[in-house]
Structure formats: C-alpha cells, structure tokens
Write an enzyme that holds these catalytic residues in place. Structure first.
Site, PDB file in Angstrom:
ATOM      1  N   ASP A 170       0.819  -1.206   0.000  1.00 26.32           N
ATOM      2  CA  ASP A 170       0.000   0.000   0.000  1.00 26.32           C
ATOM      3  C   ASP A 170       0.857   1.261   0.000  1.00 26.32           C
ATOM      4  O   ASP A 170       0.474   2.281  -0.563  1.00 26.32           O
ATOM      5  CB  ASP A 170      -0.926   0.003   1.216  1.00 26.32           C
ATOM      6  CG  ASP A 170      -2.093  -0.963   1.054  1.00 26.32           C
ATOM      7  OD1 ASP A 170      -2.267  -1.497  -0.058  1.00 26.32           O
ATOM      8  OD2 ASP A 170      -2.824  -1.178   2.037  1.00 26.32           O
TER       9      ASP A 170
ATOM     10  N   ASN B 181      -4.792   8.674   1.888  1.00 30.21           N
ATOM     11  CA  ASN B 181      -5.173   8.069   3.169  1.00 30.21           C
ATOM     12  C   ASN B 181      -5.478   9.106   4.245  1.00 30.21           C
ATOM     13  O   ASN B 181      -6.585   9.162   4.753  1.00 30.21           O
ATOM     14  CB  ASN B 181      -4.066   7.142   3.674  1.00 30.21           C
ATOM     15  CG  ASN B 181      -4.301   5.692   3.313  1.00 30.21           C
ATOM     16  OD1 ASN B 181      -5.303   5.346   2.689  1.00 30.21           O
ATOM     17  ND2 ASN B 181      -3.370   4.833   3.693  1.00 30.21           N
TER      18      ASN B 181
ATOM     19  N   ARG C  96       6.069  18.491  25.700  1.00 33.79           N
ATOM     20  CA  ARG C  96       4.842  18.575  26.492  1.00 33.79           C
ATOM     21  C   ARG C  96       3.643  18.191  25.622  1.00 33.79           C
ATOM     22  O   ARG C  96       3.799  17.830  24.464  1.00 33.79           O
ATOM     23  CB  ARG C  96       4.690  19.994  27.052  1.00 33.79           C
ATOM     24  CG  ARG C  96       5.778  20.338  28.076  1.00 33.79           C
ATOM     25  CD  ARG C  96       5.650  21.763  28.590  1.00 33.79           C
ATOM     26  NE  ARG C  96       5.963  22.763  27.578  1.00 33.79           N
ATOM     27  CZ  ARG C  96       7.195  23.129  27.246  1.00 33.79           C
ATOM     28  NH1 ARG C  96       8.237  22.556  27.842  1.00 33.79           N
ATOM     29  NH2 ARG C  96       7.406  24.060  26.340  1.00 33.79           N
TER      30      ARG C  96
ATOM     31  N   ARG D  53      -6.109  18.020  23.605  1.00 35.88           N
ATOM     32  CA  ARG D  53      -4.771  17.810  24.158  1.00 35.88           C
ATOM     33  C   ARG D  53      -4.396  16.359  23.853  1.00 35.88           C
ATOM     34  O   ARG D  53      -4.980  15.425  24.399  1.00 35.88           O
ATOM     35  CB  ARG D  53      -4.743  18.095  25.659  1.00 35.88           C
ATOM     36  CG  ARG D  53      -4.903  19.572  25.965  1.00 35.88           C
ATOM     37  CD  ARG D  53      -4.362  19.961  27.328  1.00 35.88           C
ATOM     38  NE  ARG D  53      -4.333  21.410  27.464  1.00 35.88           N
ATOM     39  CZ  ARG D  53      -3.326  22.180  27.076  1.00 35.88           C
ATOM     40  NH1 ARG D  53      -2.251  21.611  26.532  1.00 35.88           N
ATOM     41  NH2 ARG D  53      -3.363  23.482  27.229  1.00 35.88           N
TER      42      ARG D  53
ATOM     43  N   ASP E  55      -1.312  13.670  21.412  1.00 36.56           N
ATOM     44  CA  ASP E  55      -0.033  13.556  20.709  1.00 36.56           C
ATOM     45  C   ASP E  55      -0.154  13.970  19.247  1.00 36.56           C
ATOM     46  O   ASP E  55       0.857  14.170  18.574  1.00 36.56           O
ATOM     47  CB  ASP E  55       0.491  12.122  20.779  1.00 36.56           C
ATOM     48  CG  ASP E  55       1.082  11.786  22.143  1.00 36.56           C
ATOM     49  OD1 ASP E  55       1.211  12.706  22.977  1.00 36.56           O
ATOM     50  OD2 ASP E  55       1.414  10.610  22.369  1.00 36.56           O
TER      51      ASP E  55
ATOM     52  N   ALA F 177      -6.193   2.582   8.002  1.00 42.45           N
ATOM     53  CA  ALA F 177      -4.754   2.761   8.183  1.00 42.45           C
ATOM     54  C   ALA F 177      -4.465   3.313   9.588  1.00 42.45           C
ATOM     55  O   ALA F 177      -4.918   2.749  10.581  1.00 42.45           O
ATOM     56  CB  ALA F 177      -4.213   3.668   7.081  1.00 42.45           C
TER      57      ALA F 177
ATOM     58  N   SER G 289      -5.576   5.792  11.283  1.00 42.04           N
ATOM     59  CA  SER G 289      -6.761   6.139  12.072  1.00 42.04           C
ATOM     60  C   SER G 289      -7.323   4.919  12.800  1.00 42.04           C
ATOM     61  O   SER G 289      -7.699   5.007  13.978  1.00 42.04           O
ATOM     62  CB  SER G 289      -7.834   6.759  11.166  1.00 42.04           C
ATOM     63  OG  SER G 289      -9.016   7.026  11.881  1.00 42.04           O
ATOM     64  N   MET G 290      -7.391   3.784  12.117  1.00 39.89           N
ATOM     65  CA  MET G 290      -7.896   2.566  12.755  1.00 39.89           C
ATOM     66  C   MET G 290      -7.001   2.160  13.920  1.00 39.89           C
ATOM     67  O   MET G 290      -7.490   1.759  14.988  1.00 39.89           O
ATOM     68  CB  MET G 290      -7.984   1.431  11.732  1.00 39.89           C
ATOM     69  CG  MET G 290      -8.563   0.144  12.291  1.00 39.89           C
ATOM     70  SD  MET G 290      -8.603  -1.217  11.090  1.00 39.89           S
ATOM     71  CE  MET G 290      -6.850  -1.616  10.962  1.00 39.89           C
TER      72      MET G 290
END
Length: 281
Positions: A66, A137, A148, A165, A167, A179, A181-182
C-alpha cells in the site's frame, strides 16, 4: 497505450516481479516506462522521473504494498492505477502477484472497472505563498519531539469544534480509515462514503472520541503551544514543520484517484481476510 511502472525497490520479490512484467510487455510490444529508481534496480533502460510519468503514460502499475501505491498516487492524478500487492497487508493494492498478468491483459483489452477514491488537500500559507499537499489516506499533524502535550485546535467551516490535548490529530478519508486512524481507535468506513474521520492520537482527555463528518466540510487545524515545531505528514510523508498557531486547512481535493478494481474480491471479504475477522485467537 503506455504504462508507467513504480516498484518497491526495497523488496527483491517486487523487483523480480517487475522484470517478469517487463518481459511480458516486451513480448506483446506494449510501451512502458519505469520510474527512475525502479528502472535502475530492475536494469531497464526505459526510465523517467516520477514527476514526468503522468504526462508520458496512460496508466500506472504499482508493484509493492500500500505504501508504494500511495507513493504512486501522488503522481498519477486521474490515470488508472493497477495495484499489485507484494507487501504485507494490501488494503489498496487489489491484485496478488499471480493475478498481475491476467489483470494487465484485461486492462489492455479494455475489460476493467474503476474504484474512484477521493483525496484530501492540505493547504497553508508560507511567507505569503500558498502550499498544497494531497493525501489519499490521511493528513496527520503531531507533536513530534515537543516535550509537552500541545493543544490541537480544530474548526469546521470556521466554527470551533474542540481543542484536543493529544499527541496528534489524524484526518483520514474513508479509504484511509483502515490505516493509521484505525490503529488510533478510529472507525472503519466503507470506501465510497463521502465522509472524513477526525481521530486524536493518545488524547489526554477521558471523553474525547473520533468524529465522522461530511467531506464537504473545511477543517482548520492549528497547534496551541508556546514554541516548538510540529510535523505535517501526508500519507506518511513529512511535508512541513509547522510553527505554533500556523493554520492548516484540510478539505476534499478536486483530484481523485482511480484504482483498477479486482472483480474477484469484495470489500467485506477484504476486511475479513486482512483483519482476521471470524477467526479464533
């Protein structure tokens, strides 16, 4: 008919398959050209930079996984792409190596159908000049090495959705829902759905959840932090380091990707097979 061929040169099996494909095309006197690095690794003299393939070719063949197909899609614009899976998962690359030659032959004979997949476009201003990046994607903005937890501010059509808030933030198409997100807890969305999903990465908020919205919405994302530089990634490729408060606008692209469909498989089968649904642990 001229074919542009892009190969995952880190996989010897993909290189061997490309050489086999080239011999097959030579026997049938079909015109083709390899992307430059692919040509070098396969020993072909038919070579062109990836940026020029779209003007020279009528269709593309992607030999890899992919990731190779996503790389190809950045340059294929609206030309058909035959994806051959020599990788591991292969949600997008529809054909196995054994299916490659019959699939190419059917394509050359005009016997094929297309899966049209929408893309995202990420736009921003840099020193007053607009920059635009496409993604099949997902578009991901993350904290990178910032020590932080920053706040990611998201607006929909100019209206505040929330401050996350986390990462990072993933904005994924229905195609990209299987991809990154899953992996971050986002839902699986049928590929023809006219939606995008906004998925936070490791949010430091107990009640936050991914949200599915219409792909007609304009999404604005900025990072609220006193300092730092934040990676903007499109389909896994770093496109820019963002400054705090710099706004990225993400919307549906006017350019779609046309994937040659494998008539022998359906989406539900792909989910069962790739995600091992219905199997005992």
């Amino acid at each position: 008919m001229s074919l542009g061929i892009v190969v995952n040169v880190s996989r010897q099996s993909a290189i061997d398959l490309a050489r086999r494909l080239a011999r097959w095309l030579d026997e049938r006197k079909v015109d083709y050209v390899f992307e430059s690095l692919s040509a070098e690794k396969t020993g072909s003299h038919r070579s062109a930079p990836i940026e020029e393939l779209n003007t020279q070719c009528d269709a593309f063949i992607s030999l890899g996984g992919d990731g190779t197909l996503l790389f190809t899609s950045q340059h294929s614009v609206t030309k058909p792409v035959i994806g051959v899976n020599v990788g591991r998962l292969g949600f997008l690359a529809e054909f196995s190596p054994e299916e490659m030659l019959p699939a190419v032959e059917r394509f050359l004979n005009g016997d094929y159908s297309i899966h049209t997949r929408s893309q995202l476009e990420a736009g921003l201003l840099t020193n007053g000049s607009p920059e635009h990046f496409r993604a099949l994607n997902d578009v991901v903005i993350e904290k990178g090495t910032y020590p932080r937890i920053p706040a990611f501010i998201i607006k929909l059509d100019g209206e505040l959705l929330s401050s996350y808030r986390a990462d990072g933030i993933i904005i994924a198409t229905s195609t990209g829902s299987t991809a990154y997100s899953m992996s971050a807890g986002g839902p699986i969305i049928a590929p023809k759905s006219s939606v995008v999903v906004i998925t936070p990465i490791c949010p430091h908020m107990l009640t936050v959840r991914p949200i599915v919205i219409s792909d007609e919405k304009s999404i604005e994302v900025s990072v609220d932090a006193p300092d730092g530089a934040f990676p903007l990634n499109c389909d896994g490729h770093l496109r820019k380091m963002l400054a705090p408060q710099e706004v990225v606008t993400i919307k549906k692209s006017s350019q779609s990707i046309n994937l040659v469909a494998n008539s022998s498989r359906d989406y539900c089968e792909v989910l069962r097979t790739k995600l091992l649904w219905g199997r005992e642990a």
